[in-house]
Scaffold this motif. Structure first.
Motif, mmCIF file in Angstrom:
data_model
loop_
_atom_site.group_PDB
_atom_site.id
_atom_site.type_symbol
_atom_site.label_atom_id
_atom_site.label_comp_id
_atom_site.label_asym_id
_atom_site.label_seq_id
_atom_site.Cartn_x
_atom_site.Cartn_y
_atom_site.Cartn_z
ATOM 1 N N GLN A 1 0.638 -1.102 -0.091
ATOM 2 C CA GLN A 1 0.149 0.050 0.145
ATOM 3 C C GLN A 1 0.750 1.207 0.159
ATOM 4 O OE1 GLN A 1 -2.405 -0.836 3.510
ATOM 5 N NE2 GLN A 1 -4.185 -1.517 2.234
ATOM 6 N N GLY B 1 3.176 8.228 -12.276
ATOM 7 C CA GLY B 1 3.170 6.744 -11.277
ATOM 8 C C GLY B 1 1.622 6.369 -11.345
ATOM 9 N N GLN B 2 0.769 7.214 -11.539
ATOM 10 C CA GLN B 2 -0.832 6.689 -11.638
ATOM 11 C C GLN B 2 -1.114 6.153 -12.998
ATOM 12 O OE1 GLN B 2 -3.254 6.911 -9.186
ATOM 13 N NE2 GLN B 2 -4.131 5.781 -10.849
ATOM 14 N N ARG C 1 0.809 6.706 -6.724
ATOM 15 C CA ARG C 1 -0.320 7.594 -7.234
ATOM 16 C C ARG C 1 0.029 8.853 -6.828
ATOM 17 N NH1 ARG C 1 -4.368 3.260 -4.541
ATOM 18 N NH2 ARG C 1 -4.900 2.085 -6.559
ATOM 19 N N ALA C 2 1.249 9.330 -6.191
ATOM 20 C CA ALA C 2 1.311 10.901 -5.932
ATOM 21 C C ALA C 2 1.861 11.798 -7.163
ATOM 22 C CB ALA C 2 2.418 10.886 -5.085
ATOM 23 N N SER C 3 2.037 11.129 -8.096
ATOM 24 C CA SER C 3 2.448 11.540 -9.515
ATOM 25 C C SER C 3 1.520 11.260 -10.473
ATOM 26 C CB SER C 3 3.687 11.398 -9.544
ATOM 27 O OG SER C 3 4.148 10.010 -10.085
ATOM 28 N N ASP C 4 1.498 11.939 -11.732
ATOM 29 C CA ASP C 4 0.926 11.636 -12.954
ATOM 30 C C ASP C 4 1.436 10.127 -13.601
ATOM 31 O OD1 ASP C 4 -1.145 13.385 -12.265
ATOM 32 O OD2 ASP C 4 -0.256 14.831 -13.821
ATOM 33 N N ALA D 1 0.717 3.994 -2.885
ATOM 34 C CA ALA D 1 0.702 5.333 -2.605
ATOM 35 C C ALA D 1 1.432 6.292 -3.226
ATOM 36 C CB ALA D 1 0.286 5.423 -0.982
ATOM 37 N N ALA D 2 2.788 5.863 -3.002
ATOM 38 C CA ALA D 2 3.988 6.821 -3.602
ATOM 39 C C ALA D 2 3.882 6.884 -4.978
ATOM 40 C CB ALA D 2 5.358 6.196 -3.201
#
Length: 568
Positions: A511, A523-524, A518-521, A515-516
């Motif tokens: 998780q 990474g998402q 998802r903190a950037s475009d 989460a790390a």
């Protein structure tokens, strides 16, 4: 005082005659030990799980005959209570059978109990064939003790979270001196500890001692680890049988005190600690392969040896399971194969003491490409088509060896690659069984190092462990050309595939990693891409060989998703 023989046997699904022999041998030993009852696992006569064999008329007839022979065997070994797991005919409406526990003595069925909670989640599908038993407790007096009986899942719902009824509570209301639970509880990492926690909590709440008898053995993708145990309410688990091995032993139950001892009255041996994760993986895979090969009629295996970590670990585990004289490796270099990979394959096989056959594929690939180009197709494979052609040529050669010489072909894909489809259908997915298909790539490296460390020598060469992963199907190819680093990919996959089934510490790590991202475009976008790869490659997994299940959610029967569907 009651003497109980725990018969932790390894039945073969459908081998009714062979399984009956296991029962008879165990019963004779139980009588020799002076036991009052001998307890076998769930569905011990048929093996767990017979599945659609129960729909076949021939099997049903054989089952009826086996039941007659079972009753005769209990007369032969007289004066002993047999606790046996069998499918019994359902006399009412609904499914044709019930999952039953019978207590038999001298050819007479003294008690029958029918499983009430029929699991239909993960790898289980009992409601497909069985009708639930009535919500009643079943207790029988044996050697002065009131013994209550239940079957596997019936003991897992004492917290009332999964089913509307609680058979453990119903049994506790009948006030037995001892509970006997027969089980076919498949193993995965953390399962032993989960069994202990669930049953210890129930036994403490109801102040009841319990004997839990489990089967062992590899059955297709599932492995049963045995590890039968006895619980006293206050201290918890006081005894545990062998793990990953058949075991037969007799315990003494002091009815007036509710405690266990060895059959001669001596103290129980200290309970042993569980295995660490890597040792568990190793034992599970070794037993899974050993039983799968034996039950399917194979005495040898063959593996395509690429010089990479996946085939190296597969070969090492195969040697441990079957012996070096029963394992064959074939390296099939192409024009893209590095000299180092061929040399690494030779070093690995020398360390393992197995032969390495060499069968170059460059000429075959060229001939296929020339044939296609000269045909009306006018097509010369390039790019991905050429990469997959090489993999399929290798897969064809390996299957030809399997057909011609008889060994079982082991596929070498890991869970990371299988998840995202980084494999070639009808190529490196060819085979009859996958040993490492439930290990993420990072775990493949960890288990390989574990083998070296425990051996005290280099089994898997350092050159294989240290090289960047590559399929070697194109010039200077690396896995990272197509995939994110495995250290990143595996954490995302764990959360997407297993989620809440992960152990708490492992879930927290996954998780945090997600989460790390998802903190950037960027990474998402990577997470979205990985989700899409998993969804698009369900068709490959549907056609892949079975894999030995190691984790709480493995590909195969434990994860059933549609192929033609829209995913998110």
């Amino acid at each position: 005082m009651l003497k109980i023989t725990i018969a932790q046997i390894n039945p073969t699904i459908g081998d009714l005659e062979g399984n009956l022999t296991l029962h008879l041998d165990a019963a004779r030993r139980a009588r020799h030990d002076g036991a009052d009852l001998v307890v076998f696992p769930e569905l011990s006569l048929t093996g767990y799980y017979p599945a659609d064999l129960l729909d076949e008329e021939d099997f049903r007839q054989r089952l009826d005959i086996a039941m007659d022979h079972l009753l005769a065997a209990t007369r032969e070994v007289g004066g002993l209570h047999w606790v046996v797991g069998v499918p019994t005919r359902n006399p009412g409406t609904g499914k044709a059978y019930r999952n039953s526990l019978l207590v038999i003595r001298d050819g007479e069925v003294l008690l029958d109990y029918h499983k009430q909670l029929l699991p239909t989640y993960n790898v289980f599908d009992e409601r497909r064939h069985f009708e639930p038993g009535p919500d009643v407790a079943r207790v029988l007096r044996i050697a002065g003790a009131q013994v209550g009986f239940m079957i596997c899942e019936d003991g897992w719902n004492d917290d009332g979270k999964d089913y509307a009824i609680n058979p453990f509570q119903r049994l506790a209301d009948a006030a037995p001196d001892l509970v006997v639970s027969i089980n076919a509880s498949p193993s995965h990492v953390g399962k032993r500890e989960l069994r202990h926690a669930v049953f210890r909590a129930a036994c403490w709440r109801h102040r009841l001692p319990l004997v839990f008898v489990n089967q062992i053995g590899g059955h297709d993708q599932l492995v049963y680890d045995g590890a039968s145990f006895a619980i006293e309410p206050e201290p918890g688990v006081v005894f545990e049988a062998a793990r990953f091995a058949e075991d037969l032993l007799t315990l003494r139950f002091e009815t007036d005190r509710g405690t266990f001892a060895m059959r001669d009255g001596g103290p129980l041996p200290p309970t042993h600690a569980g295995l660490d994760t890597l040792a568990f993986y190793r034992r599970q895979i070794v037993l899974g392969l050993r039983d799968y090969a034996r039950r399917c009629g194979f005495d040898r295996v063959v593996v395509g040896c690429s010089g990479g970590i996946d085939s190296a670990l597969t070969l090492a585990l195969a040697v441990e399971a079957l012996g070096a004289d029963r394992v064959m490796a074939i390296t099939m270099p192409s024009r893209f194969s590095s000299t180092g990979s061929v040399e690494d394959s030779k070093a690995l096989c020398a360390n393992l003491g197995i032969p390495l056959e060499v069968c170059p594929i460059e000429d075959i690939v060229r001939q296929v490409a020339d044939t296609m180009a000269a045909s009306t197709l006018a097509l010369r494979p390039t790019g991905l088509a050429l990469e997959n052609l090489q993999a399929r040529v290798r897969g064809t050669l390996l299957m030809t060896v399997s057909n011609a010489r008889g060994p079982l072909l082991l596929t070498t894909g890991n869970k990371s690659e299988i998840a995202v489809g980084y494999c070639t259908l009808y190529g490196d997915t060819n085979g009859g069984l996958g040993l490492i298909g439930d290990l993420y790539k990072t775990e493949v490296f960890a288990l390989s190092r574990h083998l070296n460390e425990t051996a005290g020598r280099e089994i898997i060469p350092a050159a294989i462990l240290d090289k960047p992963p590559s399929a070697e199907l194109a010039p200077d190819q690396r896995d990272t050309d197509s995939l994110p680093p495995y250290e990143v990919l595996d954490e995302v996959l764990k959360l997407l595939i297993e989620g809440e089934r992960l152990a708490p510490e492992e879930r927290d790590t996954a998780q945090a990693a997600v989460a790390a991202l998802r903190a950037s475009d960027e990474g998402q976008a990577l997470i979205t891409r990985i989700k899409g790869m998993i969804a698009r490659n369900e068709y490959k997994r549907r056609q892949a060989p079975p894999i030995v299940r190691l984790r709480a959610r493995a590909f195969g029967s434990g994860r059933q998703l549609p192929i033609a569907a829209k995913h998110g």
